[in-house]
Design an enzyme around this catalytic site. Sequence first.
Site, PDB file in Angstrom:
ATOM      1  N   ASP A 212       0.688  -1.328   0.090  1.00 42.48           N
ATOM      2  CA  ASP A 212      -0.170   0.127   0.354  1.00 42.48           C
ATOM      3  C   ASP A 212       0.843   1.315   0.030  1.00 42.48           C
ATOM      4  O   ASP A 212       0.200   2.381   0.117  1.00 42.48           O
ATOM      5  CB  ASP A 212      -0.959  -0.032   1.260  1.00 42.48           C
ATOM      6  CG  ASP A 212      -2.051  -0.752   1.057  1.00 42.48           C
ATOM      7  OD1 ASP A 212      -2.831  -1.036   0.018  1.00 42.48           O
ATOM      8  OD2 ASP A 212      -2.301  -1.796   1.917  1.00 42.48           O
TER       9      ASP A 212
ATOM     10  N   ASP B 252      -6.600  -3.880  -5.938  1.00 36.27           N
ATOM     11  CA  ASP B 252      -6.281  -2.615  -5.393  1.00 36.27           C
ATOM     12  C   ASP B 252      -4.761  -2.312  -5.517  1.00 36.27           C
ATOM     13  O   ASP B 252      -4.479  -1.101  -5.713  1.00 36.27           O
ATOM     14  CB  ASP B 252      -6.213  -2.588  -3.735  1.00 36.27           C
ATOM     15  CG  ASP B 252      -7.716  -3.362  -3.337  1.00 36.27           C
ATOM     16  OD1 ASP B 252      -8.021  -4.461  -3.850  1.00 36.27           O
ATOM     17  OD2 ASP B 252      -8.172  -3.158  -2.151  1.00 36.27           O
TER      18      ASP B 252
END
Length: 396
Positions: free
Chosen positions: A115, A174
């Site tokens: 992330d 994602d």
Amino acid sequence: MTLHKLSIAVFTVLHITFYAQSKKEMSALIRNEFNFAEKQYRFLMKSVPKDKMPQSYNASENRLVTRDISWWCSGFYPGSLWMIYEQTNDPEIKAEAEKRLALIEPNKTFTRDHDLGFMMFCSFGNAYRITKDPKYKEIILTSAKSLSTRFRPGMQAILSWDKMADFKGPVIIDNMMNLEMLMWASQNGGDQKIREIAVAHANTTIENHFRPDYSSYHVVDYDVNTGEVLGKKTFQGYSDSSAWARGQAWALYGYTMMYRFTKDQEYLDQARNIAKFILNNPTLPEDKIPYWDFNDPKIPNVPKDASAAAIMASALLELGQYTNGDEKKTCVEAAKQMLVSLSGEKYHAKLNENGGFLLMHSTGGLPLNSEIDVPLIYADYYFLEALKRYKDWYLQ
């Protein structure tokens, strides 16, 4: 002048007048939204602890929900502040943005999951774009190098999470969003191997993540050493075979962004087909704010996801830059409808309410019983980004 020519002339004048009025209305909407965001985030700033980042708001307890800086959303608050500052020149907003960048800077060497793009490019990327401060650029380059260490050559992809009970080599859709930092870094002084990693990941994801209708699985589980696909599952969607709304938004945004950097037609075609899946889906409501999962059988009696709409709007506006004719119009008009809907009373907070967040009615992880029908910091971020993109690209 014949009646026919007169009719054409009248139609043309009316069309131009309508378009100008439409541009005028959107200009006012965007200006009002950034002015509101300036005031609303000044309210939010008062409640954010010095060592935490705002995530959501618990209305029943009148409590701001915050997270540590290693949480995947830590870059969205400073990124939103920078976009608000860019439009308003508010020195207090800028000061808060700078303070929050200093707080999350240690994340530049974070390697525990994928992330880092969310954490460091949404924050420092906007800061560098606006200020051109070289120290921000160096932080981005360091962050990109850290993220690249999660690439696993055997599966030709960036490992999203380390081995978990149910997954051996999980890669989530994602992850496409974090490639933007890698691609930017490779064009701004970073190692060219970083670009190769991003391209390899995007190609592997095209090969394994998508169904024939261009909807995406949430998680593809790999054998890390051989690249064998062990399973196609979900973590946040309704079922393994369903189209989790925010996952489709990540996919649309990711491949549109990859086309921006590479001009590879395969990426553009992928984005166009994902857009068609979203916009032609029979469960997409008239206001263009999707339900949390396109395949939840209880639709319409299920939560919506304003965050997915905000991401989709931003992505569709960029896709409109790379398409023409009716396709371009479809992308831009759908994004416009999403922005108008999100700006309306149904989804938009009132001043000094909603914990200081801009948007209501997002859904984080319904199967996890987490963040259901609440404001979310990344919904605000992509909403602001979409407003900026509309202003920059379609009001000039």
